[in-house]
Design a protein around this motif. Sequence first.
Motif, mmCIF file in Angstrom:
data_model
loop_
_atom_site.group_PDB
_atom_site.id
_atom_site.type_symbol
_atom_site.label_atom_id
_atom_site.label_comp_id
_atom_site.label_asym_id
_atom_site.label_seq_id
_atom_site.Cartn_x
_atom_site.Cartn_y
_atom_site.Cartn_z
ATOM 1 N N LEU A 389 0.852 -1.193 0.000
ATOM 2 C CA LEU A 389 0.000 0.000 0.000
ATOM 3 C C LEU A 389 0.884 1.237 0.000
ATOM 4 N N LYS A 390 0.404 2.275 -0.649
ATOM 5 C CA LYS A 390 1.137 3.532 -0.754
ATOM 6 C C LYS A 390 0.491 4.549 0.178
ATOM 7 N N PRO A 391 1.257 5.175 1.096
ATOM 8 C CA PRO A 391 0.651 6.123 2.036
ATOM 9 C C PRO A 391 0.041 7.321 1.313
ATOM 10 N N THR A 392 -1.107 7.754 1.813
ATOM 11 C CA THR A 392 -1.741 8.958 1.251
ATOM 12 C C THR A 392 -0.884 10.186 1.526
ATOM 13 N N SER A 393 -0.269 10.219 2.700
ATOM 14 C CA SER A 393 0.678 11.281 3.050
ATOM 15 C C SER A 393 1.720 10.711 3.997
#
Length: 503
Positions: A389-393
């Motif tokens: 998963l890629k962090p939103t921020s």
Amino acid sequence: MKYVKTLLKSLREYRKPTLITMLLMVFEVFIEVLIPFITANLVNSIKAGASLDQVARTGLILVAMAFVSLGCGTLGGITCSKASAGFARNLRHDIFARVQDFSFENIDRFSSASLVTRMTTDVNNVQMTFMMIIRTAIRSPLMFLFSVVMAFIMGGILAASFIVVIPILIFGMVIIARKALPRFHAVFKKYDRMNEGIEENIRGMRAVKGFAREAFEARKFSATSDDICRDFTYAERLVALNGPVMQLCVYFNMVFILLVGSRLVVANGGTTVDVGQISAMLTYGMQILMALMFLSFVFVMFTISLESMKRICEALTEESSLQSPEDAVTQVADGSVSFSDVSFKYSSKAKKYALSDIDLEIRSGMTVGILGGTGSSKSTLIQHFNGLLKPTSGQVLVDGMDMLTHARDCKRAIGYLPEKPPLYDEMTVRSYLRFVCELKEMPRKDIPAHVAEIIRTCGLDEVAERLIGHLSKGYRQRVGLADALLGDPDLLILDEPTNGLDP
């Protein structure tokens, strides 16, 4: 054209049989158009008193031309089938390869059932359309063009019927397509939902059987299937109107040529229009209308598959939300992890974050337990460790570098056991672990001993040759643990690794 350009990239090694098919169709049409011209001259020659030798020579020429045309058609069918089947194979391969690069976010956007439909039903529709295009869509326009030219050369005023018939056919095809296309669009959306229901039902079959809900599931499926049937019936009924329109034009053309041509022959004694010309005009008229009829079939098939083309191109052009940069890090040095002000939500439209303002540091050599209640985003958190998963921020750092700068291959150095191990049900325990050893690039000579040791350690001697799909939940989890531990990973991530095991 945007969809066509994208799809043709999958043609590759089948360009040659595609071009050969198109050339063979050109030769076939050229010969078929010449045959009525020669036949008309033969009829006029016989009327003028031609000798038997002249008739025989012309007849042999016609027979030879017919066999050449037949040969072109036969060879065209062979090369066409090779090109279309190969194109479909490449298309399925390209979609599957593209899906392998998708992140969880990309897969959720499509749904697994929709991706399966795109690789099966949609590819089959495109394959059929491609086959018709390289044969019928090449043959029919050329047949139409050559026949119209020859009809005006041979028939003069009799060719006026085509000025009436052709616009009627084109107008009818356009109207039918505009009415049918939205229905086909709706049908494919419902196909996805139906396949999702089937997948859900099969996966949960034990629950369905346990609660005796078979009749309910059957009624639910029947309702969805009947809905698709109604939409398809309506769309096919619209498309079927092509037939009556075509028949109307064919018979109008025949009646016009016979009626007007016969009157001209009788009135002018054959000086304006002769019997041979009427014969040729009837043949050319049939060729023209048959060419238009086949074009209408292509048009209908293209209309049906247009939505399939769109859906395939969506999968082929989808960019993964997780990309490895050109100068990606290819190794995991010590496995230290830190989170810096990380927040995450599964959708940009979501109002709430699954993770908010996470700061965390795990040094090399530490063992860390992440505790929390059901639904507290434990799995979401640890899926950031290996870049699933890629962090939103914020940033997730591995070895002091952003996880997004690591190459995908370096994830082999990360051992990961999901809450539900994604095992290959049709493989035996031993063959699966051997497969994992090869995947993690362990020396081949060490594989048998390493697998045997893991089997003994996990107590799997008695089930080593049993299919994974036949194992209990606890045994499946043990195989998943063996998978995660193989290759001595630099970073080991376990999501509730003992929830199916006895103490």
